[in-house]
Scaffold this active site. Structure first.
Site, PDB file in Angstrom:
ATOM      1  N   TYR A  93       0.455  -1.421  -0.139  1.00  0.00           N
ATOM      2  CA  TYR A  93      -0.047   0.203  -0.074  1.00  0.00           C
ATOM      3  C   TYR A  93       0.849   1.291   0.244  1.00  0.00           C
ATOM      4  CZ  TYR A  93      -4.237  -2.438   1.085  1.00  0.00           C
ATOM      5  OH  TYR A  93      -5.016  -3.473   0.194  1.00  0.00           O
ATOM      6  N   LYS A 134       4.782 -14.742   4.929  1.00  0.00           N
ATOM      7  CA  LYS A 134       4.852 -14.763   4.037  1.00  0.00           C
ATOM      8  C   LYS A 134       6.699 -14.532   3.351  1.00  0.00           C
ATOM      9  CE  LYS A 134       4.681 -17.492   0.775  1.00  0.00           C
ATOM     10  NZ  LYS A 134       4.014 -18.455  -0.244  1.00  0.00           N
ATOM     11  N   ASP A 193      -0.242 -18.119   3.624  1.00  0.00           N
ATOM     12  CA  ASP A 193      -1.068 -18.923   3.129  1.00  0.00           C
ATOM     13  C   ASP A 193      -1.419 -20.239   3.713  1.00  0.00           C
ATOM     14  OD1 ASP A 193       1.718 -19.902   2.727  1.00  0.00           O
ATOM     15  OD2 ASP A 193       1.646 -20.545   1.156  1.00  0.00           O
ATOM     16  N   ASP A 212      -5.703  -7.792   4.773  1.00  0.00           N
ATOM     17  CA  ASP A 212      -7.004  -7.302   3.713  1.00  0.00           C
ATOM     18  C   ASP A 212      -7.455  -8.160   3.546  1.00  0.00           C
ATOM     19  OD1 ASP A 212      -8.645  -5.609   2.542  1.00  0.00           O
ATOM     20  OD2 ASP A 212      -7.040  -6.190   0.923  1.00  0.00           O
ATOM     21  N   ASP A 239     -10.845 -10.757   5.029  1.00  0.00           N
ATOM     22  CA  ASP A 239     -12.184 -10.697   4.547  1.00  0.00           C
ATOM     23  C   ASP A 239     -12.144 -12.515   4.534  1.00  0.00           C
ATOM     24  OD1 ASP A 239     -12.892  -8.272   3.795  1.00  0.00           O
ATOM     25  OD2 ASP A 239     -12.331  -8.255   1.493  1.00  0.00           O
TER      26      ASP A 239
END
Ligand SMILES: CC(C)[C@H](C(=O)O)[C@@H](O)C(=O)O
Ligand SMILES: CC(C)[C@H](C(=O)O)[C@@H](O)C(=O)O
Lengths: 326, 326
Positions: free
Chosen positions: B120, B167, B199, B223, B227
């Site tokens: 971002y 990650k 993951d 994010d 969700d």
């Protein structure tokens, strides 16, 4: 024509599920020549290198490689191996098998994951004591190559079109390029596409996975969203994958080396056996690939099961059962 | 002491759920002064700017802002607003309410999302006709600030510790820095942490969400994973969030402007009303915050429901029912 196949069991349960898949392949008695090669944590410990040059060269020069899993060194092994086969797409089907306890039994998806760039570029810098950066790379050429594959995949598979997952509302330039490149190739070829933001996809695939069939995504999105789909179909033990390059392929289960159960002989071989089926299909042996798929499906439905699926069968029991049904 | 509150309904259902939350707040009759401000697609259409300077300045200078949703311009509105409040963390609880049809009713998670950097950063470049790049930014200072918050959150909430999702096996330098910074702050403060690859988290949270409580993550991971959790608890209609800065906060439902149902008066106001409860707690009105939470929970359990939850009640019916139970 004899195909040269490199087999890399790797670490942990890779040492159990890869031989299982090879047994299935050998049973089919095709014109294959297998070359076993080494990689992974145990090789690092012995030689100081997780991926020996020799293994890399074998993967880079043979028709197909079947890879099991690697432990801590997974990234050091699998990312260069993907490069070795110049793999521009990672095909990751996520299908719930009948009879397997799945959170969303109606899940039937295929992820086509960009396999060369994004945050996997390897370009990272430590700019100060406080600041590090990574250069996320997106090219039109890689996105278009993926899109060409996706269009063929959709046409061959009789799908209506595909979804493009991205985060171009934030990564406007890079994911914007990805999206625009993919969509424009599809438009030229008359293949329908629909966009979906990767975060929204994560919600919607849980609520109703049947909204999606084929999902084309950037590298990390494909990594995370396919693992999410694994959660919907009953775990990573079920997901096969194919890394496809222009001249060769690398086939591997999506799961890792599972050190917690390694050595006990109870690892679920399904994902690796189906990865071998994907390899057969890639090599033109469609019928044999389908036979393996059918056998695995039948065994998953009412045959012996490994503990991850609630059974108490061994890897060998399941493999025997698959071979019996071939 | 009177608190100044900026209210930005925005677009679509933001125009319906934000007034609903304000009605609930007004009913409590606290010393609040509300200032309505404008932003979103309709403002862009009228003025050429999705986020007027005036709205930005209001958010940057008042105690708290309650935001509804924005449409196509969401990123142009919400990202600068997060900057306006200097928000370094986005708190995203994902809890399944009793009686609400949820894929995993046992889900009870809180994501603490880094809110300023990662992909971002806004640094993107078009380097050639073929190549675009984005500079992913990770600083120790932002990671440590997040970790300090996480430690307090865990201590105040009586949690055992927190997970750090990342990650770092691929983004070694940047996510490595993130992980190391977060873990070392936690170690200093005697808070337990456990690492999880983002993951793997996506798989495991589906298989058994009770393995996780508090999950600290980089910006994009937060994010997508929050969700995903929305998908486990019954949809984005249920998730509130708080963007916390050193001196002020911005409170918003995780859902968007839902153009498909906007204007019909049937949007689920729960996420925005609970976001308002988070705002009250942030402003020191813990009891009133809890009263709102209890009222929403009671209504979700056996009160009127909007269509997304299988009912046929309106936004107003649900809001009336919440106010009645206060
Ligand atoms: C081990 C890791 C580098 C790898 C990846 O991120 O691609 C793995 O998660 C996968 O999905 O195959
Ligand atoms: C609208 C978008 C910029 C935003 C984000 O990515 O943060 C949204 O998805 C969210 O999670 O609040």
């Amino acid at each position: 024509m004899t195909h040269e196949i490199v087999v890399i069991p790797g670490d942990g349960i890779g040492q159990e599920v890869t031989p299982a898949a090879v047994r299935v392949l050998e049973f089919l008695d095709l014109a294959f020549e297998f070359h076993e090669a080494d990689a992974g944590d145990h090789v690092l410990a012995e030689t100081g290198e997780a991926l020996p040059e020799e293994t890399y060269e074998l993967a880079a020069s043979t028709d197909a490689t079947l890879f099991g899993a690697a432990g801590e060194t997974a990234a050091d092994v699998i990312l260069p191996l993907r490069t070795a086969v110049d793999s521009f797409v990672n095909v990751r089907p996520a299908t719930a098998y009948p009879g397997v306890d799945a959170l969303r039994p109606e899940t039937d998806l295929v992820f086509l994951r960009e396999n060369t760039e994004g945050v996997y570029s390897g370009h990272e810098d430590r700019l100060s004591d406080d600041l590090s950066t990574l250069t996320r790379v997106v090219t039109s050429s890689a996105s278009e190559r993926l899109a060409e594959f996706a269009c063929e995949f959709v046409e061959d598979g009789g799908y209506d079109g595909f979804h493009v997952a991205h985060k171009a509302n934030v990564m406007r330039e890079t994911d914007g390029r990805f999206r625009d490149s993919v969509v424009s190739v599809a438009e030229e070829r008359g293949v329908e596409t629909e966009e979906v933001l990767m975060d929204a996809f994560a919600t919607h695939v849980c609520l109703d996975p049947t909204q999606f069939d084929v999902v084309v995504c950037p590298n990390l999105a494909g990594d995370v969203l396919s693992d999410l789909a694994a959660g919907l179909v009953g775990g990573l033990g079920m997901l096969p994958s194919a890394n496809i390059g222009p001249d060769r392929g690398l086939f591997e289960p999506v799961h890792g080396s599972a050190p917690d159960i390694a050595g006990e002989g109870v690892a679920n071989p399904a994902a690796t056996i189906v990865s071998a089926a994907m390899m057969l299909e890639y090599l033109g042996h469609d019928d044999e690939g389908q036979r393996i798929r059918d056998a695995v499906e039948a065994v998953l439905e009412d045959g012996p099961r490994t503990p991850d699926l609630g059974g108490d069968a061994s890897t060998e029991d399941v493999t025997d059962a698959v071979i019996e049904r071939l």
